[in-house]
Design a protein around this motif. Structure first.
Motif: not given
Length: 284
Positions: A60-74, A161-168
């Motif tokens: 439900d909370k994900l549905a209410m959000s504009d972005y899903l933000v992971l450690e990296i943008d998968m 979907i966004l990421g906080l850092e890169t694979v590198e």
């Protein structure tokens, strides 16, 4: 894949004992001028299928959000290319450069029996990539990824979907640890797989019970990472504050990162509070 080395970015026992931390893996975040909250969800990167549940509140909370933000943008189309470029040791070092012939033969036999793969073809692979081959054996089950399920939910509702850092950036932290130490740790898991299985069961049980301080304590005992807490945890958490704040300024975000990043004096919960956010636990 290889990014999912369970909760290596954690605190020492001393720093844990000196800090009172409320338990919980799911939190809402309010800024001073927020009309709607963002969310912080601590994940375990791999879990057994039978233990795998996307709680209704999470959905439900994900549905209410504009972005899903992971450690990296998968969801990044270049992700697989980046992963492929980081599978092998940069200077061509081989596992046999660091382990005895006897140790290598033990690993070779185990990998062949359990996965059908030939270690002779994998000698130059990074230790954490080799470690990913053991997950099903360590967990004694078929595994699933919380991040992948969250991505599937986000995609069905066309969430960005966004990421906080890169694979590198993630891989660069492992470069701080001598390859000899990493390969020796890999061999230690192979040599005593039952010990590894018991540790992973405790880890998963603590996660299911939302005991994030227990997670910190268990992994803090790992000799491989105790000298690298600043780099693996503190500095990453601090670096994440800027993109997290910027994302929340542009909309409602659902952050999903390893649960080991949440607790402690320099964990995300406390860092958000120190920057003026109100952070409240959501009971699962």
């Amino acid at each position: 894949m290889f990014k999912n080395i369970f909760f290596i970015c954690l605190f020492s026992l001393g720093s844990i004992s000196a800090f009172s931390q409320e338990e919980g893996v799911f939190w809402e975040i309010y800024g001073a001028d927020s009309t709607a909250p963002s969310y912080l969800f601590g994940t375990i990167h791999l879990i057994c299928q039978e233990d795998f549940v996307i709680n209704e509140k999470i959905a439900d909370k994900l549905a209410m959000s504009d972005y899903l933000v992971l450690e990296i943008d998968m969801d990044d189309p270049q992700l697989q290319v980046s992963m492929q470029q980081n599978l092998y040791n940069k200077e061509g070092q081989k596992i046999t450069d660091f382990l005895s012939e006897e140790a290598y033969l033990t690993i070779h036999t185990y990998i062949k029996e359990r996965t059908g793969m030939d270690m002779d073809m994998l000698k130059e692979m990074r230790p954490m990539v080799l470690m990913s081959l053991l997950y099903n054996n360590l967990l004694e089950c078929e595994t699933m990824s919380l991040e992948m399920e969250l991505m599937a939910l986000a995609n069905t509702e066309n969430k960005e979907i966004l990421g906080l850092e890169t694979v590198e950036e993630q891989m660069s932290f492992f470069d701080l640890i001598p390859l000899s130490n990493q390969y020796e740790s890999f061999y230690a898991y192979i040599k005593d797989i039952e010990k590894g299985q018991a540790e992973f069961r405790k880890l998963i049980n603590a996660y299911k019970e939302e005991k994030i301080t227990d997670l910190l304590q268990m992994v803090a005992e790992s000799p491989e990472y105790k000298d690298y807490q600043d780099e693996f945890l503190y500095e990453r958490n601090q670096k994440w504050m800027k993109p997290m704040t910027q994302i929340m300024e542009n909309g409602t975000a659902f952050f999903a990162v390893g649960a080991g990043h949440l607790a402690g004096p320099k964990g995300l919960i406390n860092l958000l509070k120190s920057q003026g956010f109100t952070v409240r636990r959501i009971e699962m």
